[in-house]
Design an enzyme around this catalytic site. Structure first.
Site, PDB file in Angstrom:
ATOM      1  N   TRP A 245      -1.938   1.138  -5.716  1.00 29.56           N
ATOM      2  CA  TRP A 245      -2.511  -0.147  -5.302  1.00 29.56           C
ATOM      3  C   TRP A 245      -3.951   0.019  -4.843  1.00 29.56           C
ATOM      4  O   TRP A 245      -4.798  -0.831  -5.107  1.00 29.56           O
ATOM      5  CB  TRP A 245      -1.648  -0.813  -4.232  1.00 29.56           C
TER       6      TRP A 245
ATOM      7  N   ASP B  93      -4.995  -3.655   3.004  1.00 24.88           N
ATOM      8  CA  ASP B  93      -3.901  -4.248   2.242  1.00 24.88           C
ATOM      9  C   ASP B  93      -2.613  -3.813   2.936  1.00 24.88           C
ATOM     10  O   ASP B  93      -2.250  -2.648   2.892  1.00 24.88           O
ATOM     11  CB  ASP B  93      -3.961  -3.727   0.791  1.00 24.88           C
TER      12      ASP B  93
ATOM     13  N   LYS C 252       7.304  -8.870   0.266  1.00 23.91           N
ATOM     14  CA  LYS C 252       7.991  -7.662   0.728  1.00 23.91           C
ATOM     15  C   LYS C 252       8.556  -7.839   2.134  1.00 23.91           C
ATOM     16  O   LYS C 252       9.715  -7.571   2.356  1.00 23.91           O
ATOM     17  CB  LYS C 252       7.051  -6.463   0.665  1.00 23.91           C
TER      18      LYS C 252
HETATM   19  C1  LIG Z   1       3.182  -5.257  -4.105  1.00 21.00           C
HETATM   20  C2  LIG Z   1       1.855  -4.818  -3.679  1.00 21.00           C
HETATM   21  C3  LIG Z   1       0.680  -5.395  -4.183  1.00 21.00           C
HETATM   22  C4  LIG Z   1       0.698  -6.452  -5.280  1.00 21.00           C
HETATM   23  O1  LIG Z   1       1.058  -7.651  -4.791  1.00 21.00           O
HETATM   24  P1  LIG Z   1       1.040  -8.969  -5.729  1.00 21.00           P
HETATM   25  O2  LIG Z   1       1.362 -10.020  -4.736  1.00 21.00           O
HETATM   26  O3  LIG Z   1       2.089  -8.760  -6.767  1.00 21.00           O
HETATM   27  O4  LIG Z   1      -0.309  -9.094  -6.310  1.00 21.00           O
HETATM   28  C5  LIG Z   1      -0.527  -4.970  -3.689  1.00 21.00           C
HETATM   29  N1  LIG Z   1      -0.593  -4.025  -2.742  1.00 21.00           N
HETATM   30  C6  LIG Z   1       0.507  -3.431  -2.239  1.00 21.00           C
HETATM   31  C7  LIG Z   1       0.370  -2.379  -1.194  1.00 21.00           C
HETATM   32  C8  LIG Z   1       1.762  -3.809  -2.691  1.00 21.00           C
HETATM   33  O5  LIG Z   1       2.859  -3.228  -2.202  1.00 21.00           O
END
Ligand SMILES: *Cc1c(COP(=O)(O)O)cnc(C)c1O
Length: 363
Positions: free
Chosen positions: A105, A174, A198
């Site tokens: 990511w 993030d 999540k």
């Molecule tokens: C799942 C995830 C993403 C992507 O998220 P989307 O909402 O599908 O764009 C980005 N960063 C991390 C750390 C993730 O776990």
């Protein structure tokens, strides 16, 4: 036939939601608070929806201890759109953005920023197959850095920051896969963002917590909906927000509150991950963890079986026993148990027991 009590949901995202939240949503699905309609059918300009919307923001502020000088925004486009919006809004000519690479990511975030401006790697654990989080003492922050971007929890590799550094330039994180899994000192960051699917609710909402001064310093010449300022000025109601997702997010926050807040959630997450890590660590090498111990994630527990043929069998038998989502990410293989907030202790205990029994049978 599967049902909710015999299914252990270890999906990486979208992932488990608290059963009580789903049951409450079900109860008021067709008649929300005597409006005679579903929350999905309310106008986003109605007083009823506004209470849902502002209630979720207030709960978020309170539970995550967000200082007054930060905006709480509900955006769309997933965490992935933030990879683009961040450099688009904040990275100017003559400046650079630093990225700490700790997994797929972060690589994706860097790739997007690279299309919009100058970037560089502040630190990386790629050479070590992303098994650890580089120590802040090894970060190399260059002159003229507009912001440093990190990924607090690496969903695919199963590593996470144990603590966050204080740095002199804006820090942006993030937190898609570990937001609200533990208390965080928000003031260390200029921005925190997370896709909801999540730990916060269903997919479709992206939470962004952004320092007001950062928003004010953003470039003015961007498309309207891609500016943080637009959503900040309009309380995330510039256009139609994902109303049902925000309602669900608010209900998940209510649940966190009922569970005693983030300290309790964190204690439970430590217990849950500990059960599975213990099954790995006490296996004499039958199970092999991917992450180095000091960098282990509480949310995503990644491991392999030393014997590759047995690994297939393990995943197959686990599936038959009701464990869902244990296959590692398609890019890395192996096994991964995602034990997000809503995954109960019993599910982690059941998995640890299953791992031990499988080892006893096959070792
Ligand atoms: C799942 C995830 C993403 C992507 O998220 P989307 O909402 O599908 O764009 C980005 N960063 C991390 C750390 C993730 O776990």
């Amino acid at each position: 036939m599967s049902n909710r009590t015999t299914t252990y949901n270890f999906n990486a995202g979208p992932s488990a939601l608290p059963t009580v939240v789903l049951e409450r949503a079900q109860k008021e699905l067709t008649n929300f608070q005597n409006t005679g309609m579903s929350v999905m059918e309310l106008s986003h300009r109605s007083a009823e929806y506004e209470a849902v919307h502002n209630g979720a923001i207030e709960r978020m502020r309170k539970l995550f201890n967000i200082p007054e000088d930060y905006e709480v925004l509900f955006l769309q486009g997933g965490a992935s759109l933030q990879f683009t919006m961040i450099p688009m809004n904040f990275l100017n000519e003559g400046e650079k953005a630093g990225y700490v690479l700790t997994g797929s990511w972060s690589e994706k975030a860097l790739k997007e920023a690279n299309m919009l401006g100058d970037t560089y790697e502040v630190a990386s654990s790629k050479e070590n197959s992303y098994k650890h989080i580089p120590a802040a003492s090894d970060w190399n922050i260059e002159e003229g850095t507009r912001y440093v971007h990190i990924t607090s929890n690496n969903t695919i590799y199963g590593t996470g920051y144990q603590e966050f550094p204080s740095i002199d330039v804006p820090l942006i994180a993030d937190m898609s896969s570990d937001i609200m899994s533990r208390p965080v000192d928000v003031s260390k960051f200029d921005m925190i963002y997370a896709g909801a699917q999540k730990n916060l609710g269903p997919s479709g909402v992206t939470l962004a917590i952004v320092k007001k001064s950062l928003i004010e310093s953003a470039k003015a010449e961007n498309p309207t909906v891609l500016k943080y300022k637009t959503q900040a000025d309009k309380n995330s109601l510039y256009n139609t927000p994902p109303t049902f997702g925000i309602y669900m997010l608010g209900e998940v926050l209510k649940w966190i509150e009922e569970e005693g807040g983030l300290e309790n959630i964190q204690a439970r997450n430590i217990e849950k991950a500990g059960l599975i890590y213990d099954a790995i660590d006490s296996s004499d090498g039958f199970f092999v963890g991917h992450a180095e111990k000091e960098s282990r994630s509480l949310m995503n527990i990644t491991f392999r079986l030393a014997d590759e043929a047995l690994e297939k069998q393990f995943l197959q038998e686990a599936k038959e026993a009701g464990f869902v989502g244990l296959n590692g990410h398609r890019s890395v293989g192996g096994c991964r148990a995602s034990a997000y907030n809503a995954v109960p202790v019993e599910a982690c205990q059941a998995l640890a027991d299953f791992m031990k029994a499988f080892q006893a049978k096959h070792a």
